[in-house]
Design an enzyme around this catalytic site. Structure first.
Site, PDB file in Angstrom:
ATOM      1  N   LYS A 116       0.872  -1.184   0.000  1.00 27.47           N
ATOM      2  CA  LYS A 116       0.000   0.000   0.000  1.00 27.47           C
ATOM      3  C   LYS A 116       0.899   1.222   0.000  1.00 27.47           C
ATOM      4  O   LYS A 116       1.798   1.339   0.832  1.00 27.47           O
ATOM      5  CB  LYS A 116      -0.906   0.039   1.216  1.00 27.47           C
ATOM      6  CG  LYS A 116      -1.782   1.308   1.214  1.00 27.47           C
ATOM      7  CD  LYS A 116      -2.865   1.301   2.257  1.00 27.47           C
ATOM      8  CE  LYS A 116      -2.356   1.778   3.583  1.00 27.47           C
ATOM      9  NZ  LYS A 116      -3.456   2.008   4.537  1.00 27.47           N
ATOM     10  N   MET A 123      -5.323   3.491  18.324  1.00 26.16           N
ATOM     11  CA  MET A 123      -5.323   3.272  16.875  1.00 26.16           C
ATOM     12  C   MET A 123      -4.683   4.414  16.081  1.00 26.16           C
ATOM     13  O   MET A 123      -4.452   4.282  14.887  1.00 26.16           O
ATOM     14  CB  MET A 123      -6.773   3.093  16.389  1.00 26.16           C
ATOM     15  CG  MET A 123      -7.527   1.967  17.074  1.00 26.16           C
ATOM     16  SD  MET A 123      -6.685   0.370  17.007  1.00 26.16           S
ATOM     17  CE  MET A 123      -6.617   0.076  15.258  1.00 26.16           C
TER      18      MET A 123
HETATM   19  P1  NAD Z   1      -8.328  13.478  11.103  1.00 21.24           P
HETATM   20  O1  NAD Z   1      -7.338  14.472  10.653  1.00 21.24           O
HETATM   21  O2  NAD Z   1      -9.637  13.382  10.397  1.00 21.24           O
HETATM   22  O3  NAD Z   1      -8.634  13.714  12.659  1.00 21.24           O
HETATM   23  C1  NAD Z   1      -7.590  13.933  13.567  1.00 21.24           C
HETATM   24  C2  NAD Z   1      -8.105  13.774  14.988  1.00 21.24           C
HETATM   25  O4  NAD Z   1      -7.017  14.009  15.893  1.00 21.24           O
HETATM   26  C3  NAD Z   1      -9.197  14.755  15.366  1.00 21.24           C
HETATM   27  O5  NAD Z   1     -10.071  14.150  16.290  1.00 21.24           O
HETATM   28  C4  NAD Z   1      -8.413  15.875  16.032  1.00 21.24           C
HETATM   29  O6  NAD Z   1      -9.209  16.673  16.905  1.00 21.24           O
HETATM   30  C5  NAD Z   1      -7.401  15.060  16.789  1.00 21.24           C
HETATM   31  N1  NAD Z   1      -6.210  15.836  17.164  1.00 21.24           N
HETATM   32  C6  NAD Z   1      -5.514  16.683  16.379  1.00 21.24           C
HETATM   33  N2  NAD Z   1      -4.490  17.205  17.094  1.00 21.24           N
HETATM   34  C7  NAD Z   1      -4.556  16.679  18.335  1.00 21.24           C
HETATM   35  C8  NAD Z   1      -3.780  16.834  19.524  1.00 21.24           C
HETATM   36  N3  NAD Z   1      -2.734  17.631  19.554  1.00 21.24           N
HETATM   37  N4  NAD Z   1      -4.134  16.107  20.609  1.00 21.24           N
HETATM   38  C9  NAD Z   1      -5.194  15.267  20.584  1.00 21.24           C
HETATM   39  N5  NAD Z   1      -5.972  15.095  19.491  1.00 21.24           N
HETATM   40  C10 NAD Z   1      -5.654  15.782  18.384  1.00 21.24           C
HETATM   41  O7  NAD Z   1      -7.566  12.083  11.092  1.00 21.24           O
HETATM   42  P2  NAD Z   1      -8.176  10.615  10.965  1.00 21.24           P
HETATM   43  O8  NAD Z   1      -8.315  10.264   9.552  1.00 21.24           O
HETATM   44  O9  NAD Z   1      -9.367  10.478  11.854  1.00 21.24           O
HETATM   45  O10 NAD Z   1      -6.940   9.767  11.530  1.00 21.24           O
HETATM   46  C11 NAD Z   1      -6.565   9.871  12.884  1.00 21.24           C
HETATM   47  C12 NAD Z   1      -5.206   9.245  13.085  1.00 21.24           C
HETATM   48  O11 NAD Z   1      -5.286   7.849  12.842  1.00 21.24           O
HETATM   49  C13 NAD Z   1      -4.112   9.754  12.152  1.00 21.24           C
HETATM   50  O12 NAD Z   1      -2.995  10.118  12.927  1.00 21.24           O
HETATM   51  C14 NAD Z   1      -3.776   8.601  11.271  1.00 21.24           C
HETATM   52  O13 NAD Z   1      -2.424   8.564  10.878  1.00 21.24           O
HETATM   53  C15 NAD Z   1      -4.122   7.436  12.172  1.00 21.24           C
HETATM   54  N6  NAD Z   1      -4.433   6.192  11.450  1.00 21.24           N
HETATM   55  C16 NAD Z   1      -3.930   5.037  11.940  1.00 21.24           C
HETATM   56  C17 NAD Z   1      -4.197   3.847  11.300  1.00 21.24           C
HETATM   57  C18 NAD Z   1      -3.695   2.556  11.860  1.00 21.24           C
HETATM   58  O14 NAD Z   1      -3.799   1.531  11.192  1.00 21.24           O
HETATM   59  N7  NAD Z   1      -3.196   2.542  13.061  1.00 21.24           N
HETATM   60  C19 NAD Z   1      -4.974   3.835  10.124  1.00 21.24           C
HETATM   61  C20 NAD Z   1      -5.526   5.026   9.676  1.00 21.24           C
HETATM   62  C21 NAD Z   1      -5.248   6.210  10.357  1.00 21.24           C
END
Ligand code: NAD
Length: 321
Positions: A67, A219
């Site tokens: 990916k 996550m």
């Molecule tokens: P998004 O940008 O839509 O949302 C980000 C979220 O993080 C929001 O709720 C925001 O308020 C919060 N946030 C931002 N800054 C913050 C801070 N300083 N402290 C606490 N919260 C904060 O992102 P998304 O698409 O919902 O993805 C969220 C995260 O999940 C990303 O970091 C992404 O890389 C990660 N992710 C992980 C996996 C995995 O397999 N583990 C897969 C997909 C996404």
């Protein structure tokens, strides 16, 4: 080769199929039938983007590929999702490219499936309160998948940007569950299951916030330097993960490992629980934590399912390549 465009994924893949694909590949990883190659993920110094590759091979299903993608934080303002990804599958017998698959919805589905798998195998059986930390794009996928695993009676939520909490409230209402916006100490005390899905680089949920026999699915942390929960909370928990190598380098475990309060041998692969080689939760009072770092094999598993479904439904575009 086949192309399965992003716009077709929603009509092909559902939560149940994603759950099965992810649960099977976690089991295959623990039995050493499947392995991930080292991840490449870089801040590219343009558009604040994180970009990279996740790849691997499953000898059981013969899923081989990668990916490519990452996270562009400015996309939402342009009407696009912040995550942009594409899966490329190869024929394991010849190395010939087999399929190009839109990976955006699949990423959300496979990530939600991972925490749902952890809830199925690790959460207290009578869990009633779901605590959500994070209200971004991924959060609704997470909530939808989680509520299928236990008879939750209530959702409580906290977000760094409180104005985004309506997203969680709207979905909870759609799912016929009451929703309450709370502070983190209340969330940690009341929730039986906590899902944290943020892009934070500093902990929100602290050790002192969490009481009782909770299951936490971390996550959001998938990159070096990111952190959602205090390292002491990770150190206190019985820790499970998708893949130990990723957990200690780019996952939530990286911080407790760095400060010496957690060792690699303390971390259990969730696949071992799925395979019956580890008992998982040992009592209702235990604190369990799943470090869901997101592995390439999850992407290959869901993309392979989608290609089969797309061919069956006549929506795969065949290209002579
Ligand atoms: P998004 O940008 O839509 O949302 C980000 C979220 O993080 C929001 O709720 C925001 O308020 C919060 N946030 C931002 N800054 C913050 C801070 N300083 N402290 C606490 N919260 C904060 O992102 P998304 O698409 O919902 O993805 C969220 C995260 O999940 C990303 O970091 C992404 O890389 C990660 N992710 C992980 C996996 C995995 O397999 N583990 C897969 C997909 C996404």
């Amino acid at each position: 080769m086949y192309i399965v465009p992003e716009k077709e994924i929603g009509g092909l893949m559902d939560r149940a199929a994603s759950f099965e694909a992810v649960q099977s590949v976690f089991a295959a990883m623990a039995s050493k039938d499947a392995y991930n190659f080292p991840v490449i993920r870089e801040a590219i110094g343009h558009a604040d983007a994180l970009y990279g590759f996740k790849s691997g091979f499953d000898r059981k299903s013969l899923a081989l590929g990668l990916k490519s993608g990452g996270y562009w934080p400015g996309n939402e303002a342009k009407g696009m999702t912040n995550h942009q990804s594409t899966v490329i599958l190869f024929d394991a017998d010849t190395g010939k490219v087999k399929a190009l698959v839109g990976g955006n919805l699949l990423t959300a589905l496979r990530t939600a499936a991972a925490s749902a798998v952890s809830i199925k195998h690790l959460a207290p059986k009578n869990a009633k309160v779901l605590g959500m930390i994070g209200a971004g794009h991924q959060s609704t996928f997470q909530m939808r998948a989680a509520v299928e695993q236990r008879d939750f009676e209530k959702v409580i939520g906290w977000n760094y940007h409180p104005e985004m909490l309506s997203r969680l409230e709207d979905l909870a209402n759609e799912l016929d569950l009451p929703f309450e916006a709370v502070e983190l100490d209340q969330l940690g005390a009341e929730a039986d299951v906590i899902i944290s899905i943020t892009s934070a680089f500093a902990p929100s949920l602290l050790d002192a916030h969490v009481t009782g026999g909770t299951h936490i699915a971390c996550m959001g942390t998938d990159t070096k330097g990111k952190q959602e929960v205090e390292a002491a909370l990770v150190a206190r928990a019985t820790v499970f993960t998708d893949e130990i190598a990723q957990a200690i380098s780019i996952g939530e475990c990286q911080h407790a490992i760095a400060d010496g309060t957690l060792t690699q041998s303390d971390i259990i692969e969730i696949g071992a629980v799925i395979n019956g080689d580890h008992t998982g939760r040992s009592s209702d009072d235990e604190l369990t934590l799943f470090d869901g770092t997101g592995v390439g094999l999850q992407d290959l598993a869901v993309a392979s399912s989608v290609v089969d479904l797309a061919i069956k439904n006549g929506v795969a575009i065949e290209v002579d390549f």
